[in-house]
Motif scaffolding. Sequence first.
Motif, PDB file in Angstrom:
ATOM      1  N   HIS A  85     -65.473  12.935  62.409  1.00  0.00           N
ATOM      2  CA  HIS A  85     -65.779  12.758  63.829  1.00  0.00           C
ATOM      3  C   HIS A  85     -64.525  12.441  64.633  1.00  0.00           C
ATOM      4  CE1 HIS A  85     -67.961  11.657  67.445  1.00  0.00           C
ATOM      5  NE2 HIS A  85     -67.346  10.499  67.453  1.00  0.00           N
ATOM      6  N   THR A  86     -63.689  11.539  64.126  1.00  0.00           N
ATOM      7  CA  THR A  86     -62.474  11.164  64.856  1.00  0.00           C
ATOM      8  C   THR A  86     -61.458  12.307  64.873  1.00  0.00           C
ATOM      9  OG1 THR A  86     -61.547  10.131  62.850  1.00  0.00           O
ATOM     10  CG2 THR A  86     -62.738   8.703  64.384  1.00  0.00           C
ATOM     11  N   ASP A  88     -62.216  15.521  64.871  1.00  0.00           N
ATOM     12  CA  ASP A  88     -62.729  16.542  65.782  1.00  0.00           C
ATOM     13  C   ASP A  88     -62.471  16.201  67.247  1.00  0.00           C
ATOM     14  OD1 ASP A  88     -63.618  18.015  63.653  1.00  0.00           O
ATOM     15  OD2 ASP A  88     -65.700  17.316  63.784  1.00  0.00           O
ATOM     16  N   GLU A  89     -62.226  14.937  67.544  1.00  0.00           N
ATOM     17  CA  GLU A  89     -61.975  14.518  68.922  1.00  0.00           C
ATOM     18  C   GLU A  89     -60.540  14.766  69.363  1.00  0.00           C
ATOM     19  OE1 GLU A  89     -63.111  10.416  68.940  1.00  0.00           O
ATOM     20  OE2 GLU A  89     -65.152  10.861  69.625  1.00  0.00           O
ATOM     21  N   GLN A  90     -59.654  15.146  68.433  1.00  0.00           N
ATOM     22  CA  GLN A  90     -58.234  15.314  68.739  1.00  0.00           C
ATOM     23  C   GLN A  90     -57.814  16.780  68.664  1.00  0.00           C
ATOM     24  OE1 GLN A  90     -56.334  12.831  69.742  1.00  0.00           O
ATOM     25  NE2 GLN A  90     -57.846  11.232  69.361  1.00  0.00           N
TER      26      GLN A  90
END
Length: 207
Positions: A85-86, A88-90
């Motif tokens: 999840h983290t 995919d945010e970058q």
Amino acid sequence: MRDAIQEILVEELRDAYSAEKQALRFMQKVSKKISTPALAEGTRMHIEQTQSQIERLEQALEALDERPGRKVCEAMRGLIEEAQHTVDEQDKGPLMDLVLVAGMQKIEHYEISAYGTGVALATALGQTEVADLLSQTLEEEKLMDSELTEVTQEAIMPEAMSDGGEDEEGEDTAEDAEVGAEPQDAGKSGSGKRGGASREKGRAGKR
């Protein structure tokens, strides 16, 4: 009591087996998104190590006349979901590498704890072969954790900080340019006023 302890060991090994399988798939997936060469190389090597670690777990279970079974390590599933999840945010770059390392180190710490427990249980039961197999993997996990810290400090973090510093410097330069332009505009305006006043005086003299 001995049988109960051995059953705990077997469950720990099955849990570790599931954890390693999940971690392997995660590393194979995110390895394509890594920007830092040293991190990419370290991840590639650990993928190979993980495949050997899975084989060692199979050997350890076989030594206890057991099989991996279908147990799913829920703890590892949660760690991987959070890490994915983290990531995919970058966008791809040093910041993505930073959050990727953070997720990978959480995984390593879980595995270090699991193998440490396994070694202790196997040693207490006199299962020397199992203890030796798990000890090899334990040392590899500790080394990987240390290497992740090193590559972060020496390569990823400086690059991330440099990118941020350049952006801030660019913004400051633009602001300075705007501020510096104001007196020039004011000067031009003032000159225009003085020129106009001189022309008015000239016309007044002629009259």
